[in-house]
Write an enzyme that holds these catalytic residues in place. Structure first.
Site, PDB file in Angstrom:
ATOM      1  CG  ASP A 184      -2.044   0.975   1.130  1.00 22.53           C
ATOM      2  OD1 ASP A 184      -1.962   1.894   0.294  1.00 22.53           O
ATOM      3  OD2 ASP A 184      -3.022   0.831   1.893  1.00 22.53           O
ATOM      4  CG  HIS A 186      -1.107   4.355   2.834  1.00 24.33           C
ATOM      5  ND1 HIS A 186      -2.368   3.954   3.201  1.00 24.33           N
ATOM      6  CD2 HIS A 186      -0.250   3.502   3.453  1.00 24.33           C
ATOM      7  CE1 HIS A 186      -2.295   2.925   4.013  1.00 24.33           C
ATOM      8  NE2 HIS A 186      -1.024   2.617   4.184  1.00 24.33           N
ATOM      9  CD  GLU A 210      -4.702  -0.550  -0.896  1.00 24.07           C
ATOM     10  OE1 GLU A 210      -5.463   0.141  -0.181  1.00 24.07           O
ATOM     11  OE2 GLU A 210      -4.392  -1.724  -0.616  1.00 24.07           O
ATOM     12  CD  GLU A 236      -7.684   3.410   0.874  1.00 23.29           C
ATOM     13  OE1 GLU A 236      -7.578   4.017   1.948  1.00 23.29           O
ATOM     14  OE2 GLU A 236      -6.959   2.458   0.547  1.00 23.29           O
ATOM     15  CG  ASP A 258     -14.560   1.317   2.863  1.00 21.65           C
ATOM     16  OD1 ASP A 258     -15.663   1.072   3.393  1.00 21.65           O
ATOM     17  OD2 ASP A 258     -13.497   1.394   3.504  1.00 21.65           O
ATOM     18  CG  HIS A 285     -10.435   0.133   1.797  1.00 27.21           C
ATOM     19  ND1 HIS A 285     -11.041   1.005   2.686  1.00 27.21           N
ATOM     20  CD2 HIS A 285      -9.103   0.257   2.020  1.00 27.21           C
ATOM     21  CE1 HIS A 285     -10.121   1.620   3.401  1.00 27.21           C
ATOM     22  NE2 HIS A 285      -8.943   1.192   3.023  1.00 27.21           N
TER      23      HIS A 285
END
Length: 382
Positions: A184, A186, A210, A236, A258, A285
């Site tokens: 990830d 982010h 990700e 997400e 999500d 997510h």
């Protein structure tokens, strides 16, 4: 049947639960939350309840979803979409309980009997990564997810890139070729930085990389997907079919809606179907609570292009409470060889410990996203 009451509960570590009660005595639960903005979403839930829900027929799920999302001049965004998401989950929970069937039965029936899941691992140093990955392998997981790095500059240095590679190498050494890890980013990297990071990760073949860029830079995502052989994942912080469409067109391989943000079960089901037309897999997510996970599993078991499920049991974000603390029957979330089994209970398939939820209400108000500022103060993220 009519909706008579809508309640919300802000509970540790950072979750918001929604309870919808009907005049028939049926109760549905959902999880509407923006992490760090629980009270804001709580207000939105009660505004929607007062305007559209109390007195309405809870079985008119699609009509209520349309009214809540399109009945106002200002639409969308994380707060409103998350408020709608939790309400939508609760309405599906009521529908399943009224008919004595799990939600996935109402959506067409299961396409699998178990859903692969991954567990989060932390660790800033390779040795710590090895230890944590080994613990998850010992627990039976066949996949894990890890951070690529801590805070990053606009363009990573050679040392920072070497650290990204060292963590990935440590994970691969423990997992071997038969298990998976995801990385990830982010959105901590610039587009150019994400391309460089993907390059150093390629030898270790992560399952996916990700969120290489922030959602506001989705128009640049194609530069990343075209630069690497690694599967790219995102989603997400995208809240609707129109939000995810540019990412799908950019060539991502994995979409991560999500279900507590992207309009609930109703919209996430449509997002999954849209992704299927792009040959894109779905990996919901879910670093959240039991209702978000229960809703995600209902989608997982009815979605042909489902890949893997995120879940938050033991995640480093969870302090003062854990996902299973609010569940009456913990066996619903038991793992078997790194998979979650198909839920068979009515509605979302999870029984909430209402006494524990009511006792915990209000104890999570102090949680906020950490704020990172870089040296020149010009860029901040978490």
């Amino acid at each position: 049947m009519k909706i008579t009451r809508v309640e919300t509960f802000a509970v540790p570590p950072r979750w918001l639960f929604c309870r919808i009660e009907t005049d028939d005595g049926l109760v549905g639960w959902g999880e509407p939350v923006v992490e760090g903005r629980a009270e804001t979403v709580r207000t939105a839930v009660h505004e929607l309840a007062e305007q559209f829900l109390v007195g309405a027929d809870p079985s008119r799920i699609e009509d209520l979803w349309q009214v809540m999302t399109k009945g106002s001049f200002y639409r969308g965004g994380p707060v409103l979409s998350s408020a709608v998401a939790g309400i939508d989950q609760a309405l599906w929970d009521i529908a399943g309980k009224a008919l004595g069937a799990p939600v996935h039965r109402l959506l067409g029936g299961p396409v699998r009997e178990r859903a692969r899941a991954y567990s989060w691992v932390g660790g800033d140093e390779p040795a710590a990564v090895r230890d944590q990955v080994a613990a998850q392998v010992e627990a039976g997981f066949t996949a894990v997810k890890m951070n690529a790095s801590g805070r990053m500059g606009r363009l990573p240095t050679v040392a920072e890139l070497n650290a990204v590679a060292a963590r990935a190498e440590a994970a691969r050494e423990v997992l071997g070729p038969e298990r998976d890890f995801a990385v990830d980013l982010h959105g901590r990297f610039s587009t150019a930085g994400a391309i460089r990071a993907a390059g150093v990760l390629e030898p270790y073949a992560p399952m996916f990389v990700e969120e290489p860029v922030l959602p506001e830079y989705t128009h640049l995502l194609g530069r990343v997907t075209e630069s690497t052989a690694l599967p790219v994942a995102t989603g997400e912080r995208l809240y609707s079919r129109t939000d995810v469409l540019p990412a799908l067109r950019a060539g991502i391989a994995v979409l991560q809606p999500d279900l507590s943000h992207a309009g609930g079960i109703s919209e996430s089901r449509r997002i999954a179907t849209l992704a299927e037309t792009f040959d894109v897999a779905i990996a919901p997510h879910c670093p959240l609570g039991p209702l978000a996970l229960a809703a995600s599993l209902q989608l997982a078991f009815v979605t042909p292009n489902f890949l893997i499920q995120e879940q938050s049991i033991g995640i480093h974000y969870n302090k003062d409470a854990e996902l299973l603390d609010y569940v009456a029957d913990r066996s619903v979330f038991r793992f078997e060889e790194g998979h979650l089994l198909r839920p068979t209970g009515p509605g979302l398939g999870v029984e909430i410990d209402e006494k524990a939820v009511r006792a915990a209400d209000g104890a999570s108000e102090s949680w906020h996203n950490p704020l990172w500022r870089y040296g020149d103060g010009a860029f901040a993220e978490w």
